[in-house]
Design an enzyme around this catalytic site. Structure first.
Site, PDB file in Angstrom:
ATOM      1  N   ASP A 289       0.855  -1.176   0.000  1.00  0.00           N
ATOM      2  CA  ASP A 289       0.000   0.000   0.000  1.00  0.00           C
ATOM      3  C   ASP A 289       0.902   1.240   0.000  1.00  0.00           C
ATOM      4  O   ASP A 289       2.130   1.157   0.077  1.00  0.00           O
ATOM      5  CB  ASP A 289      -0.935  -0.040   1.228  1.00  0.00           C
ATOM      6  CG  ASP A 289      -2.127   0.878   1.065  1.00  0.00           C
ATOM      7  OD1 ASP A 289      -3.098   0.750   1.827  1.00  0.00           O
ATOM      8  OD2 ASP A 289      -2.097   1.745   0.155  1.00  0.00           O
ATOM      9  N   GLU A 486     -10.195   7.308   4.786  1.00  0.00           N
ATOM     10  CA  GLU A 486      -9.130   6.728   5.598  1.00  0.00           C
ATOM     11  C   GLU A 486      -9.080   7.345   7.002  1.00  0.00           C
ATOM     12  O   GLU A 486     -10.112   7.585   7.617  1.00  0.00           O
ATOM     13  CB  GLU A 486      -7.801   6.838   4.841  1.00  0.00           C
ATOM     14  CG  GLU A 486      -7.862   6.134   3.468  1.00  0.00           C
ATOM     15  CD  GLU A 486      -6.537   6.025   2.785  1.00  0.00           C
ATOM     16  OE1 GLU A 486      -6.454   6.249   1.564  1.00  0.00           O
ATOM     17  OE2 GLU A 486      -5.548   5.676   3.461  1.00  0.00           O
TER      18      GLU A 486
HETATM   19  C1  GLC Z   1      -4.364   4.328   0.126  1.00  0.00           C
HETATM   20  C2  GLC Z   1      -5.255   3.192   0.555  1.00  0.00           C
HETATM   21  C3  GLC Z   1      -5.457   2.129  -0.503  1.00  0.00           C
HETATM   22  C4  GLC Z   1      -5.399   2.760  -1.881  1.00  0.00           C
HETATM   23  C5  GLC Z   1      -4.006   3.312  -2.092  1.00  0.00           C
HETATM   24  C6  GLC Z   1      -3.875   4.031  -3.446  1.00  0.00           C
HETATM   25  O1  GLC Z   1      -3.511   4.676   1.169  1.00  0.00           O
HETATM   26  O2  GLC Z   1      -4.896   2.534   1.769  1.00  0.00           O
HETATM   27  O3  GLC Z   1      -6.715   1.508  -0.257  1.00  0.00           O
HETATM   28  O4  GLC Z   1      -5.680   1.778  -2.869  1.00  0.00           O
HETATM   29  O5  GLC Z   1      -3.610   4.201  -1.063  1.00  0.00           O
HETATM   30  O6  GLC Z   1      -4.660   5.185  -3.466  1.00  0.00           O
END
Ligand code: GLC
Length: 627
Positions: A289, A486
């Site tokens: 991630d 988030e």
């Molecule tokens: C974010 C998220 C993830 C997402 C990624 C790209 O931090 O945790 O779900 O796909 O970054 O945006």
């Protein structure tokens, strides 16, 4: 061809792919192999650098959009990156670039896209068939932009509504998440056997089950926090939904930023290498991630080596991609990362690219689906509107207030009554979502849907301050949350989270939560004030809650004649009018427990409930009908 057709087209085709991978791998230098494992963010890399560093993938973070953010702008951007990746010369091998986005409720980044209800609302539908149709429409609107890969589905089993990502979880019940998991993968990637209805170019995109694993089980719902659980519970609650997704042939899995029993998932060799790959048989690749390796070690190269050795294959390193490449190369040369691990990672990445037919597809602008006229089409929006209808949960309906009479004198008010951005929530046009209507083109607000049905309806932005029962028969008050994503959606005290609990938040987001309570009357007191003022003057109130999760709404419920949980319905707000006026009855059922009070404990298992340990007002599965 659908994304997994090559994997499922039978042993002959599969062995042909393996042969092509072996032949290509044998020609690759270490730089080219590490380049394939590297995923920068579009704002930090040019097409020329994609070629120079042999980059395997580029992503758009939430809200990172090219040009005027129309499909044509995306196609042009992807075409430039793809062309650079395919310019073979003595230093560079032609390996098609893979572009990834968060199309988690439709292709949410792009203006004019069809925006579906977020997963919590889809969980309320209890309709796996519709989930697959949603996946297929989403795939079409992703392919229309020249993109091949979406970081979806989220298979989180959110156990505490204080988590800012509760709305990305279909349910607190792993069985419901599992029931959807294979269907959304099939919808996104195309029919498993490759003989689905889609023609080449209109087929599937690569799906990404996330976040591996236990992202929804952290103590107190802290984003990127610590999931404290015995392995049996981790498997029963959080790993279970991945099994049907893997069976459906999901090609990629994203690792969670959270921890399990104090150990970061991004460094967890047992969970990734042993469980996900060896035991459960993932044949595709594992992606980190966003900056997920950063907290693993002070030394960035050491952190990279830890994550590679744990079994991660591709690295989402938006800005630090040069450091990643240099650090990993150094650790390979030191022998800290064995070449066998590098070869395994690159083999998996190439397998996915072959399986998705990327080597056989023409350049983005020449693909049949590019700039497809179905993008944001009425046909697609009807699928989303059906999902809205089926997602609504009726929690209260005194004296048959609902359904409404379309000839009634209806006052429509409330902060979210005419706000398509609020309806869509996070990961829509911007990472944190947008408020207002300007950025959400196409679609309808709740008010616009009512206005189209009820000639005597009137919208007021003042809460109906002087409204009288002489003038109005009923009020529809649309309240709830503003958009967030988030950690910015967490419910907890602001500031750094106790490092001792290994809740090591990454980035600024984790430090500014949405608020410190689930009590809506404390978060947005104007909502209950509006409801109480109108009902106090004798106007019955139908309250519509637009939110990413259940909230503590006891005073709002008490003052309402009827109360509807609408979740984050997306761009097609008119779907609410379809049900409020009785064309369709309510069918939604709670996808998660509704708390009667603000959870206090850290441990979601306290009290045997799953609303963060709080007592339950409405149980999972609750939902009224009007007839
Ligand atoms: C974010 C998220 C993830 C997402 C990624 C790209 O931090 O945790 O779900 O796909 O970054 O945006």
């Amino acid at each position: 061809m659908t994304a997994t057709a090559h994997l499922q087209a039978g042993p002959a085709r599969a062995s042909e792919i393996e042969a092509r991978i072996g032949e290509l791998l044998a020609r690759m230098s270490l730089d080219q192999k590490i380049g394939q494992m590297t995923q920068p963010e579009r704002a930090h890399i040019s097409p020329a650098e994609v070629k120079a560093y042999h980059i395997g993938s580029v992503l758009s973070g939430g809200g990172s959009c090219p040009g005027d953010n129309r499909p044509a702008d995306w196609v042009a951007m992807n075409d430039a990156y793809w062309a650079a990746s395919m310019e073979e010369d003595e230093d560079h091998l032609a390996i098609p670039l893979l572009y990834g986005v968060d199309a988690i409720h439709g292709n949410g980044n792009v203006r004019g896209a069809t925006i579906f209800p977020h997963n919590i609302g889809l969980g309320a539908m209890r309709d796996p068939d519709l989930i697959e149709r949603i996946g297929r429409v989403t795939a079409r609107e992703v392919l229309a932009t020249g993109v091949d890969w979406t970081f979806a589905p989220t298979l989180a089993v959110a156990r505490d509504p204080r988590w800012g990502r509760t709305y990305e979880s279909y349910s607190e019940d792993p069985a419901l998440v599992a029931e959807y998991a294979d269907r959304i993968v099939r919808g996104l990637q195309g029919a498993r056997n490759g003989t689905g209805p889609d023609r080449p170019g209109r087929g599937g995109v690569i799906a990404c089950a996330k976040h591996w694993v236990g992202d929804g089980g952290t103590l107190a719902g802290v984003d990127q926090g610590d999931t404290v659980a015995a392995e049996e519970e981790l498997r029963r609650l959080h790993i279970a939904p991945y099994l049907p997704a893997l069976d459906a042939g999901v090609l990629t899995v994203m690792v969670s930023l959270s921890s399990w029993n104090g150990e970061k998932c991004h460094a967890h060799r047992y969970l990734i290498q042993e469980v996900l790959k060896r035991e459960l048989g993932l044949r595709g690749f594992v992606v980190s991630d966003w900056n997920g390796i950063d907290p693993l070690a002070e030394d960035y190269a050491e952190a990279a080596a830890m994550a590679v050795n744990a079994g991660i294959d591709m690295f989402m390193v938006p800005e630090t991609w040069r450091d990643f490449i240099g650090g990993l190369k150094q650790r390979v040369e030191w022998g800290v990362v064995p070449m066998q691990r590098i070869d395994d990672a690159v083999t998996r990445i190439l397998r996915v690219k072959f399986a998705a037919g990327l080597f056989d597809r023409p350049r983005p602008w020449a693909r049949r689906g590019a700039n497809g006229s179905s993008f944001g089409s009425r046909e697609h929006r009807e699928v989303a509107r059906e999902a809205v209808r089926k997602s609504l949960v009726l929690l209260k309906n005194e004296a048959g207030t609902l359904p409404l009479d379309r000839d009634a004198r209806i006052l429509v008010t409330g902060r979210n009554a005419h706000d398509r951005g609020a309806q869509c929530g996070g990961f829509t046009v911007e990472w944190q979502g947008v408020s207002g209507n300007d950025a959400i083109q196409g679609g309808t607000s709740v008010w616009e849907g009512i206005q189209a049905r009820a000639p005597r309806a009137e919208h007021r932005t003042d809460g109906g301050a002087d409204a009288s029962p002489d003038d109005f028969d009923v009020a529809v008050v649309v309240i709830g949350e503003r958009p967030y994503a988030e950690g910015l959606g967490d419910i907890r005290e602001p500031g750094p989270v106790r490092p001792g609990a290994n809740h090591v938040p990454a980035g600024p987001g984790a430090l500014q939560p949405y608020g410190n309570t689930l009590e809506l009357s404390a978060l947005h007191p104007e909502d209950v004030a509006t409801i109480q003022a109108l009902s106090g003057r004798g106007i019955p109130v139908v309250t519509v809650l637009v939110s990413g999760r259940p909230l503590v709404v006891n005073p709002e419920l008490a003052a309402s004649a009827a109360f509807v949980a609408a979740w984050l319905p997306g761009s097609e707000g008119a779907g609410l009018a379809d049900v409020l006026f009785g064309d369709h009855d309510f069918q939604g059922r709670l996808p998660r427990s509704w708390p009667a009070e603000m959870p206090s404990g850290e441990d979601p298992r306290r009290n045997g409930s799953v609303a963060g340990g709080a007592s339950i007002l409405f149980p999972i599965g609750h939902g009224l009908r009007t007839r």
